[in-house]
Design a protein around this motif. Structure first.
Motif, mmCIF file in Angstrom:
data_model
loop_
_atom_site.group_PDB
_atom_site.id
_atom_site.type_symbol
_atom_site.label_atom_id
_atom_site.label_comp_id
_atom_site.label_asym_id
_atom_site.label_seq_id
_atom_site.Cartn_x
_atom_site.Cartn_y
_atom_site.Cartn_z
ATOM 1 N N GLU A 117 2.458 95.421 -22.762
ATOM 2 C CA GLU A 117 3.073 94.486 -21.574
ATOM 3 C C GLU A 117 3.754 93.147 -21.745
ATOM 4 O OE1 GLU A 117 1.486 94.758 -17.672
ATOM 5 O OE2 GLU A 117 2.240 96.658 -18.621
ATOM 6 N N ALA A 118 3.689 92.406 -22.955
ATOM 7 C CA ALA A 118 4.363 91.797 -22.897
ATOM 8 C C ALA A 118 5.545 91.955 -23.974
ATOM 9 C CB ALA A 118 3.318 89.961 -24.246
ATOM 10 N N VAL A 123 4.017 90.485 -18.668
ATOM 11 C CA VAL A 123 4.080 89.553 -19.076
ATOM 12 C C VAL A 123 4.375 88.278 -19.747
ATOM 13 C CG1 VAL A 123 1.377 90.392 -17.998
ATOM 14 C CG2 VAL A 123 2.512 90.008 -20.331
ATOM 15 N N PRO A 124 4.514 87.323 -19.989
ATOM 16 C CA PRO A 124 5.184 86.002 -20.771
ATOM 17 C C PRO A 124 4.071 86.643 -22.588
ATOM 18 C CG PRO A 124 3.975 85.101 -18.630
ATOM 19 C CD PRO A 124 3.546 86.279 -19.015
ATOM 20 N N LEU A 129 -1.794 85.773 -26.387
ATOM 21 C CA LEU A 129 -1.958 85.000 -27.252
ATOM 22 C C LEU A 129 -3.128 83.773 -25.988
ATOM 23 C CD1 LEU A 129 1.429 84.109 -28.196
ATOM 24 C CD2 LEU A 129 -0.813 83.847 -29.742
ATOM 25 N N LEU A 130 -3.435 83.906 -25.281
ATOM 26 C CA LEU A 130 -4.290 83.143 -25.140
ATOM 27 C C LEU A 130 -5.347 83.988 -24.996
ATOM 28 C CD1 LEU A 130 -2.944 81.104 -22.287
ATOM 29 C CD2 LEU A 130 -3.813 79.677 -24.047
ATOM 30 N N VAL A 131 -5.425 85.129 -24.549
ATOM 31 C CA VAL A 131 -6.341 86.050 -24.590
ATOM 32 C C VAL A 131 -7.090 86.374 -25.976
ATOM 33 C CG1 VAL A 131 -7.377 88.681 -23.919
ATOM 34 C CG2 VAL A 131 -5.708 87.081 -23.087
ATOM 35 N N LEU A 132 -6.276 86.513 -27.044
ATOM 36 C CA LEU A 132 -6.613 86.280 -28.149
ATOM 37 C C LEU A 132 -7.622 84.874 -29.083
ATOM 38 C CD1 LEU A 132 -6.646 86.924 -31.764
ATOM 39 C CD2 LEU A 132 -4.119 86.264 -32.064
ATOM 40 N N LEU A 133 -6.633 83.847 -28.303
ATOM 41 C CA LEU A 133 -7.926 82.562 -28.653
ATOM 42 C C LEU A 133 -9.330 82.214 -27.875
ATOM 43 C CD1 LEU A 133 -5.302 79.226 -27.983
ATOM 44 C CD2 LEU A 133 -6.193 80.576 -30.197
ATOM 45 N N GLY A 134 -9.154 83.030 -26.782
ATOM 46 C CA GLY A 134 -10.735 82.942 -25.998
ATOM 47 C C GLY A 134 -11.618 83.477 -27.093
ATOM 48 N N PHE A 135 -10.899 85.043 -27.513
ATOM 49 C CA PHE A 135 -11.493 86.012 -28.000
ATOM 50 C C PHE A 135 -12.227 85.410 -29.458
ATOM 51 C CE2 PHE A 135 -10.017 90.370 -26.332
ATOM 52 C CZ PHE A 135 -10.906 90.034 -25.254
ATOM 53 N N VAL A 136 -11.408 85.102 -29.856
ATOM 54 C CA VAL A 136 -12.005 84.093 -31.246
ATOM 55 C C VAL A 136 -12.687 83.378 -31.514
ATOM 56 C CG1 VAL A 136 -10.876 82.308 -32.664
ATOM 57 C CG2 VAL A 136 -9.324 84.731 -32.393
ATOM 58 N N ALA A 137 -13.003 82.275 -29.837
ATOM 59 C CA ALA A 137 -13.710 81.504 -29.803
ATOM 60 C C ALA A 137 -15.480 81.391 -29.699
ATOM 61 C CB ALA A 137 -13.218 80.168 -28.110
ATOM 62 N N ILE A 138 -14.426 83.665 -28.945
ATOM 63 C CA ILE A 138 -16.534 83.713 -28.737
ATOM 64 C C ILE A 138 -17.492 83.674 -30.261
ATOM 65 C CG2 ILE A 138 -17.899 85.690 -28.177
ATOM 66 C CD1 ILE A 138 -15.750 85.935 -26.170
#
Length: 171
Positions: A117-118, A123-124, A129-138
């Motif tokens: 999509e990017a 999408v920007p 990148l934000l979704v990746l950061l969210g996934f990495v936090a879990i």
């Protein structure tokens, strides 16, 4: 359906993270209505993430996006199996290999679709990148689920806020 899934899936994930936190305040997680409510919310979040993967894949025909969607759906099925087992003690356990591989495939598949999509400028670049950061936090700590949900939600926001293709611009 893309907008709905992009908004509601992270919100349900956030609900799960918050209920998980409150369920653990007594020092014991599980066997409470908060545990069950959170897991039911997470179950539906995963379903909506898989639906989101399908709606994004339809905009990008090709082998890569088909494989990415298959990974997303397979990983989502593994997640759903484990979540069901968390709710119902009698549910058979998913083999440990699938418990490890399933979430990774889910995340890689969904991220691949978001990167697509990017690349298409729907999408920007910061969205995946934000979704990746969210996934990495879990995997760092399940206590970071609320933060992860906010990051995933922020990353998916451009999908939720996008005008439909072909829709007239608002004056």
């Amino acid at each position: 359906m893309t907008k709905f899934a992009a908004l509601v899936a992270p919100a349900l994930m956030l609900f799960y993270g918050v209920t998980r936190y409150f369920d653990g305040l007594d020092g014991d997680r599980g066997n409470s209505w908060l545990w069950d409510a959170g897991h039911v919310a997470f179950f539906f979040a995963i379903v909506l993430f898989a639906v989101l993967g399908e709606t994004v894949r339809r905009r990008h025909p090709g082998v890569m996006t088909t494989v990415a969607e298959a990974a997303t759906v397979f990983g989502a099925a593994c997640f759903l199996w484990v979540i069901t087992g968390d709710i119902f003690d009698s549910w058979p356990a998913l083999p440990s290999m699938l418990q490890m591989v399933g979430p990774v495939l889910f995340q890689l598949g969904l991220l691949t679709l978001l990167v697509r999509e990017a690349v298409a400028r729907r999408v920007p670049a910061w969205s995946p990148l934000l979704v990746l950061l969210g996934f990495v936090a879990i995997p760092i700590s399940l206590d970071l689920l609320p933060l992860a949900a906010v990051l995933v939600g922020a990353g998916l926001a451009p999908l939720a806020l996008r005008r439909r293709e072909g829709a007239p611009a608002r004056a």
